[in-house]
Design a protein around this motif. Structure first.
Motif, PDB file in Angstrom:
ATOM      1  N   GLU A  31     -28.447  -0.015  -4.328  1.00  0.00           N
ATOM      2  CA  GLU A  31     -29.510   0.805  -4.904  1.00  0.00           C
ATOM      3  C   GLU A  31     -30.289  -0.032  -5.910  1.00  0.00           C
ATOM      4  N   LEU A  32     -31.616  -0.024  -5.760  1.00  0.00           N
ATOM      5  CA  LEU A  32     -32.476  -0.832  -6.609  1.00  0.00           C
ATOM      6  C   LEU A  32     -33.392   0.055  -7.433  1.00  0.00           C
ATOM      7  N   ALA A  33     -33.518  -0.257  -8.718  1.00  0.00           N
ATOM      8  CA  ALA A  33     -34.467   0.426  -9.583  1.00  0.00           C
ATOM      9  C   ALA A  33     -35.844  -0.236  -9.420  1.00  0.00           C
ATOM     10  N   ASP A  34     -36.802   0.211 -10.195  1.00  0.00           N
ATOM     11  CA  ASP A  34     -38.147  -0.355 -10.155  1.00  0.00           C
ATOM     12  C   ASP A  34     -38.174  -1.749 -10.766  1.00  0.00           C
ATOM     13  N   ASN A  35     -39.188  -2.517 -10.346  1.00  0.00           N
ATOM     14  CA  ASN A  35     -39.457  -3.853 -10.906  1.00  0.00           C
ATOM     15  C   ASN A  35     -38.287  -4.816 -10.750  1.00  0.00           C
ATOM     16  N   VAL A  36     -37.632  -4.786  -9.595  1.00  0.00           N
ATOM     17  CA  VAL A  36     -36.531  -5.696  -9.283  1.00  0.00           C
ATOM     18  C   VAL A  36     -37.054  -6.797  -8.360  1.00  0.00           C
ATOM     19  N   THR A  37     -36.619  -8.029  -8.618  1.00  0.00           N
ATOM     20  CA  THR A  37     -36.964  -9.169  -7.771  1.00  0.00           C
ATOM     21  C   THR A  37     -35.676  -9.795  -7.263  1.00  0.00           C
ATOM     22  N   ILE A  38     -35.608 -10.013  -5.940  1.00  0.00           N
ATOM     23  CA  ILE A  38     -34.435 -10.634  -5.316  1.00  0.00           C
ATOM     24  C   ILE A  38     -34.897 -11.870  -4.564  1.00  0.00           C
ATOM     25  N   GLY A  39     -34.310 -13.007  -4.910  1.00  0.00           N
ATOM     26  CA  GLY A  39     -34.750 -14.290  -4.390  1.00  0.00           C
ATOM     27  C   GLY A  39     -34.152 -14.664  -3.046  1.00  0.00           C
ATOM     28  N   PRO A  40     -34.538 -15.858  -2.551  1.00  0.00           N
ATOM     29  CA  PRO A  40     -34.100 -16.338  -1.245  1.00  0.00           C
ATOM     30  C   PRO A  40     -32.584 -16.460  -1.128  1.00  0.00           C
ATOM     31  N   TYR A  41     -32.067 -16.065   0.002  1.00  0.00           N
ATOM     32  CA  TYR A  41     -30.661 -16.212   0.375  1.00  0.00           C
ATOM     33  C   TYR A  41     -29.687 -15.496  -0.560  1.00  0.00           C
ATOM     34  N   ALA A  42     -30.171 -14.562  -1.348  1.00  0.00           N
ATOM     35  CA  ALA A  42     -29.276 -13.751  -2.174  1.00  0.00           C
ATOM     36  C   ALA A  42     -28.550 -12.757  -1.266  1.00  0.00           C
ATOM     37  N   VAL A  43     -27.299 -12.449  -1.607  1.00  0.00           N
ATOM     38  CA  VAL A  43     -26.499 -11.485  -0.854  1.00  0.00           C
ATOM     39  C   VAL A  43     -26.012 -10.420  -1.826  1.00  0.00           C
ATOM     40  N   LEU A  44     -26.341  -9.155  -1.531  1.00  0.00           N
ATOM     41  CA  LEU A  44     -25.847  -8.025  -2.314  1.00  0.00           C
ATOM     42  C   LEU A  44     -25.008  -7.192  -1.377  1.00  0.00           C
ATOM     43  N   LYS A  45     -23.699  -7.087  -1.658  1.00  0.00           N
ATOM     44  CA  LYS A  45     -22.800  -6.414  -0.724  1.00  0.00           C
ATOM     45  C   LYS A  45     -22.004  -5.335  -1.436  1.00  0.00           C
ATOM     46  N   GLY A  46     -21.713  -4.282  -0.724  1.00  0.00           N
ATOM     47  CA  GLY A  46     -20.955  -3.172  -1.281  1.00  0.00           C
ATOM     48  C   GLY A  46     -21.833  -2.267  -2.125  1.00  0.00           C
ATOM     49  N   LYS A  47     -21.182  -1.497  -2.991  1.00  0.00           N
ATOM     50  CA  LYS A  47     -21.902  -0.588  -3.882  1.00  0.00           C
ATOM     51  C   LYS A  47     -22.418  -1.382  -5.078  1.00  0.00           C
ATOM     52  N   VAL A  48     -23.696  -1.676  -5.053  1.00  0.00           N
ATOM     53  CA  VAL A  48     -24.342  -2.432  -6.123  1.00  0.00           C
ATOM     54  C   VAL A  48     -25.522  -1.617  -6.624  1.00  0.00           C
ATOM     55  N   PHE A  49     -25.605  -1.456  -7.942  1.00  0.00           N
ATOM     56  CA  PHE A  49     -26.727  -0.780  -8.576  1.00  0.00           C
ATOM     57  C   PHE A  49     -27.437  -1.805  -9.444  1.00  0.00           C
ATOM     58  N   VAL A  50     -28.723  -2.027  -9.173  1.00  0.00           N
ATOM     59  CA  VAL A  50     -29.497  -3.018  -9.910  1.00  0.00           C
ATOM     60  C   VAL A  50     -30.510  -2.288 -10.783  1.00  0.00           C
ATOM     61  N   GLY A  51     -30.428  -2.513 -12.088  1.00  0.00           N
ATOM     62  CA  GLY A  51     -31.286  -1.829 -13.048  1.00  0.00           C
ATOM     63  C   GLY A  51     -32.713  -2.357 -13.058  1.00  0.00           C
ATOM     64  N   PRO A  52     -33.609  -1.603 -13.693  1.00  0.00           N
ATOM     65  CA  PRO A  52     -35.032  -1.948 -13.716  1.00  0.00           C
ATOM     66  C   PRO A  52     -35.290  -3.278 -14.422  1.00  0.00           C
ATOM     67  N   GLY A  53     -36.268  -4.006 -13.892  1.00  0.00           N
ATOM     68  CA  GLY A  53     -36.670  -5.256 -14.502  1.00  0.00           C
ATOM     69  C   GLY A  53     -35.733  -6.420 -14.262  1.00  0.00           C
ATOM     70  N   THR A  54     -34.771  -6.262 -13.374  1.00  0.00           N
ATOM     71  CA  THR A  54     -33.785  -7.316 -13.124  1.00  0.00           C
ATOM     72  C   THR A  54     -34.308  -8.322 -12.110  1.00  0.00           C
ATOM     73  N   ARG A  55     -34.033  -9.580 -12.371  1.00  0.00           N
ATOM     74  CA  ARG A  55     -34.418 -10.677 -11.479  1.00  0.00           C
ATOM     75  C   ARG A  55     -33.145 -11.354 -10.984  1.00  0.00           C
ATOM     76  N   ILE A  56     -32.993 -11.420  -9.671  1.00  0.00           N
ATOM     77  CA  ILE A  56     -31.842 -12.065  -9.045  1.00  0.00           C
ATOM     78  C   ILE A  56     -32.361 -13.289  -8.305  1.00  0.00           C
ATOM     79  N   ASP A  57     -31.962 -14.470  -8.761  1.00  0.00           N
ATOM     80  CA  ASP A  57     -32.475 -15.708  -8.180  1.00  0.00           C
ATOM     81  C   ASP A  57     -31.762 -16.071  -6.875  1.00  0.00           C
TER      82      ASP A  57
END
Length: 85
Positions: A31-57
């Motif tokens: 689940e992703l909040a607003d203003n989230v950036t996820i970069g190349p080859y990132a893997v998000l698996k299982g129950k993951v909650f990403v808060g607003p304004g988060t950047r994942i390289d």
């Protein structure tokens, strides 16, 4: 990803304020909040909650097959990081 947990493509996330690189892999339970950036080859698996304004390289692995990972607001996960267990 574990059995029965199909990945979804960036095109399946319909929030205009979310930017997901086309090579990123997201479990259908993410689940992703607003203003989230996820970069190349990132893997998000299982129950993951990403808060607003988060950047994942690039080349990060976030999540777990055994629990829940919650990232709050305005985090910056650096390239190659592994979060979860």
């Amino acid at each position: 990803l574990g059995e029965g947990h199909a990945a979804r493509s960036a095109g399946e996330i319909m929030k205009a304020s979310v930017n997901i690189h086309p090579t990123a892999i997201l479990d259908k339970r993410v689940e992703l909040a607003d203003n989230v950036t996820i970069g190349p080859y990132a893997v998000l698996k299982g129950k993951v909650f990403v808060g607003p304004g988060t950047r994942i390289d690039s080349h990060t692995v976030i999540g777990s097959d055994h629990g829940v990972v919650r990232l709050g607001a305005n985090n910056h996960i650096l390239p190659g990081a592994m979060v979860g267990g």
